[in-house]
Design a protein around this motif. Structure first.
Motif, PDB file in Angstrom:
ATOM      1  N   PHE A 120       4.492  15.273  -9.581  1.00 21.20           N
ATOM      2  CA  PHE A 120       3.204  14.574  -9.511  1.00 21.20           C
ATOM      3  C   PHE A 120       3.231  13.558  -8.386  1.00 21.20           C
ATOM      4  N   THR A 121       2.050  13.352  -7.766  1.00 21.90           N
ATOM      5  CA  THR A 121       1.902  12.238  -6.831  1.00 21.90           C
ATOM      6  C   THR A 121       0.777  11.361  -7.324  1.00 21.90           C
ATOM      7  N   GLY A 122       0.741  10.108  -6.870  1.00 19.77           N
ATOM      8  CA  GLY A 122      -0.398   9.283  -7.268  1.00 19.77           C
ATOM      9  C   GLY A 122      -0.295   7.855  -6.799  1.00 19.77           C
ATOM     10  N   ASP A 180      -2.486   7.157   9.327  1.00 19.82           N
ATOM     11  CA  ASP A 180      -1.577   6.035   9.601  1.00 19.82           C
ATOM     12  C   ASP A 180      -2.178   4.723   9.095  1.00 19.82           C
ATOM     13  N   ASP A 181      -1.290   3.812   8.702  1.00 20.27           N
ATOM     14  CA  ASP A 181      -1.769   2.491   8.307  1.00 20.27           C
ATOM     15  C   ASP A 181      -2.376   1.794   9.521  1.00 20.27           C
ATOM     16  N   GLU A 182      -1.710   1.926  10.647  1.00 21.35           N
ATOM     17  CA  GLU A 182      -2.206   1.336  11.903  1.00 21.35           C
ATOM     18  C   GLU A 182      -1.594   2.140  13.042  1.00 21.35           C
ATOM     19  N   TYR A 199      -7.797  -0.420 -11.890  1.00 15.34           N
ATOM     20  CA  TYR A 199      -7.469  -0.672 -10.472  1.00 15.34           C
ATOM     21  C   TYR A 199      -7.928   0.492  -9.581  1.00 15.34           C
ATOM     22  N   ASP A 200      -9.067   0.306  -8.939  1.00 11.76           N
ATOM     23  CA  ASP A 200      -9.498   1.295  -7.952  1.00 11.76           C
ATOM     24  C   ASP A 200     -10.253   0.610  -6.809  1.00 11.76           C
ATOM     25  N   CYS A 201     -10.153  -0.719  -6.772  1.00 15.71           N
ATOM     26  CA  CYS A 201     -10.779  -1.528  -5.725  1.00 15.71           C
ATOM     27  C   CYS A 201     -12.301  -1.433  -5.741  1.00 15.71           C
TER      28      CYS A 201
HETATM   29  C1  B12 Z   1      -5.570   7.645   3.839  1.00 19.39           C
HETATM   30  C2  B12 Z   1      -5.650   6.778   2.611  1.00 19.39           C
HETATM   31  C3  B12 Z   1      -6.719   7.001   1.729  1.00 19.39           C
HETATM   32  C4  B12 Z   1      -7.678   8.181   1.830  1.00 19.39           C
HETATM   33  C5  B12 Z   1      -7.224   9.352   0.942  1.00 19.39           C
HETATM   34  C6  B12 Z   1      -5.967  10.004   1.448  1.00 19.39           C
HETATM   35  C7  B12 Z   1      -5.623  11.304   0.795  1.00 19.39           C
HETATM   36  N1  B12 Z   1      -4.559  11.904   1.238  1.00 19.39           N
HETATM   37  O1  B12 Z   1      -6.291  11.777  -0.069  1.00 19.39           O
HETATM   38  C8  B12 Z   1      -8.962   7.541   1.257  1.00 19.39           C
HETATM   39  C9  B12 Z   1      -9.652   6.784   2.392  1.00 19.39           C
HETATM   40  C10 B12 Z   1      -9.949   8.480   0.600  1.00 19.39           C
HETATM   41  C11 B12 Z   1      -8.348   6.532   0.293  1.00 19.39           C
HETATM   42  C12 B12 Z   1      -8.959   6.098  -0.845  1.00 19.39           C
HETATM   43  C13 B12 Z   1      -8.401   5.155  -1.693  1.00 19.39           C
HETATM   44  N2  B12 Z   1      -7.294   4.430  -1.454  1.00 19.39           N
HETATM   45 CO1  B12 Z   1      -6.091   4.766   0.016  1.00 19.39          CO
HETATM   46  N3  B12 Z   1      -4.824   4.911   1.404  1.00 19.39           N
HETATM   47  C14 B12 Z   1      -4.697   5.762   2.362  1.00 19.39           C
HETATM   48  C15 B12 Z   1      -3.430   5.448   3.196  1.00 19.39           C
HETATM   49  C16 B12 Z   1      -3.834   4.702   4.459  1.00 19.39           C
HETATM   50  C17 B12 Z   1      -2.557   6.652   3.514  1.00 19.39           C
HETATM   51  C18 B12 Z   1      -2.246   7.540   2.305  1.00 19.39           C
HETATM   52  C19 B12 Z   1      -1.578   8.823   2.727  1.00 19.39           C
HETATM   53  O2  B12 Z   1      -2.120   9.897   2.552  1.00 19.39           O
HETATM   54  N4  B12 Z   1      -0.397   8.709   3.331  1.00 19.39           N
HETATM   55  C20 B12 Z   1       0.357   9.849   3.848  1.00 19.39           C
HETATM   56  C21 B12 Z   1       1.288  10.446   2.802  1.00 19.39           C
HETATM   57  C22 B12 Z   1       1.966  11.654   3.434  1.00 19.39           C
HETATM   58  O3  B12 Z   1       2.265   9.471   2.462  1.00 19.39           O
HETATM   59  P1  B12 Z   1       2.640   9.068   0.958  1.00 19.39           P
HETATM   60  O4  B12 Z   1       1.418   9.128   0.108  1.00 19.39           O
HETATM   61  O5  B12 Z   1       3.386   7.811   0.959  1.00 19.39           O
HETATM   62  O6  B12 Z   1       3.614  10.242   0.480  1.00 19.39           O
HETATM   63  C23 B12 Z   1       5.008  10.317   0.783  1.00 19.39           C
HETATM   64  C24 B12 Z   1       5.904   9.587  -0.235  1.00 19.39           C
HETATM   65  O7  B12 Z   1       5.224   8.592  -0.978  1.00 19.39           O
HETATM   66  C25 B12 Z   1       6.476  10.666  -1.110  1.00 19.39           C
HETATM   67  N5  B12 Z   1       5.686  11.234  -2.192  1.00 19.39           N
HETATM   68  C26 B12 Z   1       4.379  11.129  -2.457  1.00 19.39           C
HETATM   69  N6  B12 Z   1       4.047  11.871  -3.510  1.00 19.39           N
HETATM   70  C27 B12 Z   1       5.159  12.498  -3.954  1.00 19.39           C
HETATM   71  C28 B12 Z   1       5.363  13.378  -5.017  1.00 19.39           C
HETATM   72  C29 B12 Z   1       6.646  13.876  -5.243  1.00 19.39           C
HETATM   73  C30 B12 Z   1       6.854  14.830  -6.367  1.00 19.39           C
HETATM   74  C31 B12 Z   1       7.729  13.471  -4.423  1.00 19.39           C
HETATM   75  C32 B12 Z   1       9.076  13.989  -4.667  1.00 19.39           C
HETATM   76  C33 B12 Z   1       7.518  12.581  -3.372  1.00 19.39           C
HETATM   77  C34 B12 Z   1       6.233  12.098  -3.125  1.00 19.39           C
HETATM   78  O8  B12 Z   1       6.649  11.680  -0.160  1.00 19.39           O
HETATM   79  C35 B12 Z   1       5.426  11.773   0.614  1.00 19.39           C
HETATM   80  C36 B12 Z   1       5.691  12.600   1.807  1.00 19.39           C
HETATM   81  O9  B12 Z   1       5.827  11.920   2.987  1.00 19.39           O
HETATM   82  C37 B12 Z   1      -2.656   4.524   2.189  1.00 19.39           C
HETATM   83  C38 B12 Z   1      -1.665   3.576   2.779  1.00 19.39           C
HETATM   84  C39 B12 Z   1      -0.282   4.197   2.694  1.00 19.39           C
HETATM   85  N7  B12 Z   1       0.500   4.029   3.695  1.00 19.39           N
HETATM   86  O10 B12 Z   1       0.068   4.827   1.733  1.00 19.39           O
HETATM   87  C40 B12 Z   1      -3.806   3.887   1.380  1.00 19.39           C
HETATM   88  C41 B12 Z   1      -3.527   3.536  -0.063  1.00 19.39           C
HETATM   89  C42 B12 Z   1      -2.710   4.635  -0.699  1.00 19.39           C
HETATM   90  N8  B12 Z   1      -4.857   3.524  -0.676  1.00 19.39           N
HETATM   91  C43 B12 Z   1      -4.996   2.638  -1.585  1.00 19.39           C
HETATM   92  C44 B12 Z   1      -6.163   2.478  -2.377  1.00 19.39           C
HETATM   93  C45 B12 Z   1      -6.195   1.245  -3.256  1.00 19.39           C
HETATM   94  C46 B12 Z   1      -7.211   3.399  -2.339  1.00 19.39           C
HETATM   95  C47 B12 Z   1      -8.470   3.382  -3.222  1.00 19.39           C
HETATM   96  C48 B12 Z   1      -8.219   3.083  -4.691  1.00 19.39           C
HETATM   97  C49 B12 Z   1      -9.389   2.329  -2.616  1.00 19.39           C
HETATM   98  C50 B12 Z   1     -10.852   2.612  -2.575  1.00 19.39           C
HETATM   99  N9  B12 Z   1     -11.544   2.353  -3.652  1.00 19.39           N
HETATM  100  O11 B12 Z   1     -11.353   3.026  -1.560  1.00 19.39           O
HETATM  101  C51 B12 Z   1      -9.034   4.797  -3.006  1.00 19.39           C
HETATM  102  C52 B12 Z   1      -8.569   5.756  -4.118  1.00 19.39           C
HETATM  103  C53 B12 Z   1      -8.924   7.182  -3.833  1.00 19.39           C
HETATM  104  C54 B12 Z   1      -8.525   8.131  -4.915  1.00 19.39           C
HETATM  105  N10 B12 Z   1      -9.006   9.330  -4.792  1.00 19.39           N
HETATM  106  O12 B12 Z   1      -7.825   7.838  -5.877  1.00 19.39           O
HETATM  107  C55 B12 Z   1      -3.742   1.781  -1.736  1.00 19.39           C
HETATM  108  C56 B12 Z   1      -2.985   2.158  -3.001  1.00 19.39           C
HETATM  109  C57 B12 Z   1      -2.268   0.982  -3.616  1.00 19.39           C
HETATM  110  C58 B12 Z   1      -1.635   1.369  -4.876  1.00 19.39           C
HETATM  111  N11 B12 Z   1      -1.069   0.385  -5.524  1.00 19.39           N
HETATM  112  O13 B12 Z   1      -1.628   2.473  -5.319  1.00 19.39           O
HETATM  113  C59 B12 Z   1      -2.994   2.095  -0.379  1.00 19.39           C
HETATM  114  C60 B12 Z   1      -1.478   2.052  -0.454  1.00 19.39           C
HETATM  115  C61 B12 Z   1      -3.523   1.077   0.658  1.00 19.39           C
HETATM  116  C62 B12 Z   1      -2.879  -0.271   0.646  1.00 19.39           C
HETATM  117  N12 B12 Z   1      -2.524  -0.701   1.826  1.00 19.39           N
HETATM  118  O14 B12 Z   1      -2.686  -0.939  -0.304  1.00 19.39           O
HETATM  119  N13 B12 Z   1      -7.098   6.191   0.706  1.00 19.39           N
END
Ligand code: B12
Length: 478
Positions: free
Chosen positions: A73-75, A256-258, A406-408
């Motif tokens: 799961f991711t989330g 990207d974050d930035e 928590y969903d902002c």
């Molecule tokens: C782009 C983005 C969005 C996009 C959606 C992206 C998508 N893919 O669907 C949009 C603009 C829609 C969005 C919306 C929201 N977002 Co946003 N978003 C981001 C951002 C900038 C990048 C996320 C991303 O896709 N990263 C790229 C992926 C590849 O990286 P990753 O998720 O970290 O995954 C890696 C590891 O974590 C791990 N991993 C992840 N999952 C799994 C699962 C398994 C099994 C394993 C082994 C490993 C693993 O491996 C991955 C591979 O590299 C982040 C900031 C960040 N750096 O995370 C904020 C962020 C995730 N968002 C956040 C928030 C709050 C929201 C919203 C709630 C806000 C809002 N109301 O608008 C909504 C919720 C949407 C929803 N549907 O639930 C917060 C979450 C904070 C938290 N405590 O959870 C973040 C962290 C921003 C922040 N700076 O605080 N978001």
């Protein structure tokens, strides 16, 4: 081995769900995790955000039918209660299925999965970790290792869970995403800018990509500095351009974050795109001070296809910017707005609505919104994220279950105005932002059916925001 990778959607889903009517991006995190696995594995990605019916029923059916050996799961924090419930369903179907969770929340607060039906919590970058877990499973070795993959069976779980998240691996070691595992036609983003005054569609199919990880700043509402300790990992320009070239989509959203922190890297990427004649359209996030420091990079990127830049302006009030630790003055926000306008790049301005907003604060923000015209403008409610200092400092103030809400968009902190009034103003901001929208202001022509779709979705979204206050009222069975 059969591996099911699952992305749930939020619990309090109405506003998020309706937001996804404008933007639904591919589950890149799961595609990257899948990218690290061996070719021989059978992998399925289940994006429950696409499911119209109840996500739990769909998941149950898929799991029973497909019979995975492992479910990953991711989330974000907003999905945690759903993930726990999905893990419960998994174990009820078959207790031998291994349940793994990764992602933002699991990295920051692994302890939240203690005594849940999750077997393994993966912290940090997952592209190489699941592969290792699968290898261990096949060899009959323990599935957990170091501080990266923790198991709730480990007597030291809670001690390890409290340690710092593990360091990220070198970026060039992170696998490329398995984009073939999803139905790409389901992922889109509303696109309101056009240089020709017309768009083939308002909702083009979009691919997402990541060119860097992390950010050098530490804004109070953001979690990234807690995850990465202000490290900024960057992919090589050639690597980025090769991935862009390999995408079949014409429209690309950078996650990207930035992205633009290193101006030289970004200049090289843009130059390579231009040199290779790669003609695509891009959306990216950027800080306003990055735009002001290097307008020439944005000029170059405009030539390379940059359509829209999302800027977290957050506020046009000096005191609030200070409170959010943005480390820039309002003047920088104003300069960035002017630069993007001059370059013909669409601004998507993201503002934070503070729970302590008075009616006068809302009116000021309404004025600022209209003054941005033409621009896309969006709003979130200031909400401390689990795992941040800001969260710890506010724990005694939460007015509801902070994880569930928590969903902002749902406030978790008390508002100065009564909730009903607060959300009336909050939804009005979105209503006004439609007046500033470039589509309307620049009279961009779009197919009628797309226009109607946007109006219907916009209206539903505005109403859902206005009704958020109802989610705090006691339910009949309470
Ligand atoms: C782009 C983005 C969005 C996009 C959606 C992206 C998508 N893919 O669907 C949009 C603009 C829609 C969005 C919306 C929201 N977002 Co946003 N978003 C981001 C951002 C900038 C990048 C996320 C991303 O896709 N990263 C790229 C992926 C590849 O990286 P990753 O998720 O970290 O995954 C890696 C590891 O974590 C791990 N991993 C992840 N999952 C799994 C699962 C398994 C099994 C394993 C082994 C490993 C693993 O491996 C991955 C591979 O590299 C982040 C900031 C960040 N750096 O995370 C904020 C962020 C995730 N968002 C956040 C928030 C709050 C929201 C919203 C709630 C806000 C809002 N109301 O608008 C909504 C919720 C949407 C929803 N549907 O639930 C917060 C979450 C904070 C938290 N405590 O959870 C973040 C962290 C921003 C922040 N700076 O605080 N978001």
């Amino acid at each position: 081995m059969r591996i099911l990778l699952v992305k749930p959607h939020a619990q309090l889903l109405v506003p998020i769900r309706l937001q996804e009517g404008f933007l639904h991006l591919e589950p890149l995190e799961l595609e990257i995790v899948a990218g690290g696995l061996e070719q021989e594995e059978e992998i399925k990605i289940l994006d429950l955000g696409l499911v119209k019916k109840d996500q739990f029923t769909t998941f149950e059916k898929t799991t029973k039918l497909w019979q995975p050996d492992l479910v990953g799961f991711t989330g974000y924090s907003t999905n945690i209660s759903a993930i726990k419930k999905l893990a419960e369903i998994t174990k009820t179907i078959n207790p031998n299925i291994i349940t793994v969770v990764g992602g933002i929340h699991a990295t920051l607060l692994p302890e939240d999965f203690y005594k849940s039906r999750i077997d393994i919590v993966v912290r940090g970058e997952g592209g190489l970790v699941l592969k290792e877990i699968v290898r261990r499973y096949k060899q009959g070795e323990p599935l957990f290792y170091d501080d990266v993959a923790l198991t709730t069976q480990d007597p030291e779980f809670m001690i390890k869970a409290k340690t710092e998240p593990p360091a990220y691996p070198q970026v060039d070691k992170i696998p490329l995403p398995r984009r073939d595992l999803i139905d790409r036609s389901r992922y889109f983003c509303i696109w309101t800018s056009s240089d020709s005054g017309r768009l083939k569609t308002l909702f083009p199919q979009v691919a997402s990509m990541r060119t860097s990880i992390g950010c050098a700043f530490s804004c109070s509402f953001c979690i990234i500095h807690h995850l990465m300790h202000r490290k900024y990992l960057q992919r090589q320009p050639i690597d980025v351009v090769n991935e862009i070239a390999s995408l079949k989509e014409e429209y690309i959203y950078f996650l990207d974050d930035e992205m633009f922190l290193n101006n030289q890297r970004c200049q090289q990427i843009a130059e390579l795109l231009l040199k290779r004649g790669i003609k695509k359209k891009y959306i990216s996030w950027a800080r306003s001070d990055t735009i002001v420091k290097h307008p020439e990079i944005f000029k170059l990127w405009k030539q390379a296809g940059l359509s829209t830049v999302y800027v977290g302006l957050e506020s046009m009030d000096e005191a609030k910017l200070l409170e959010y630790k943005k480390r820039l003055p309002v003047e920088t926000n104003r300069k960035a707005i002017a630069i993007l306008k001059e370059l013909g790049i669409t601004l998507h301005a993201a503002f934070i609505v503070h729970p302590d907003f008075s009616e006068a604060d809302f009116r000021r923000l309404e004025k600022e919104t209209l003054a941005l015209c033409p621009a896309e403008v969006s709003f979130t409610v200031l909400s401390p994220s689990p795992g941040t200092t800001f969260w710890n400092e506010n724990m005694d103030k939460f007015i509801c279950d902070p994880y569930y809400y928590y969903d902002c968009m749902h406030t978790i902190l008390p508002t100065r105005l009564p909730l009903k009034k607060f959300y009336r103003h909050f939804s009005r901001l979105t209503e006004l932002s439609l007046r500033a929208n470039p589509l309307r202001v620049n009279k961009i022509k779009v197919p009628v059916k797309d226009f109607i779709r946007a109006i219907i979705r916009g209206t539903k979204y505005i109403i859902s925001l206005q009704l958020i206050y109802r989610d705090y009222l006691p339910k009949k069975d309470d």
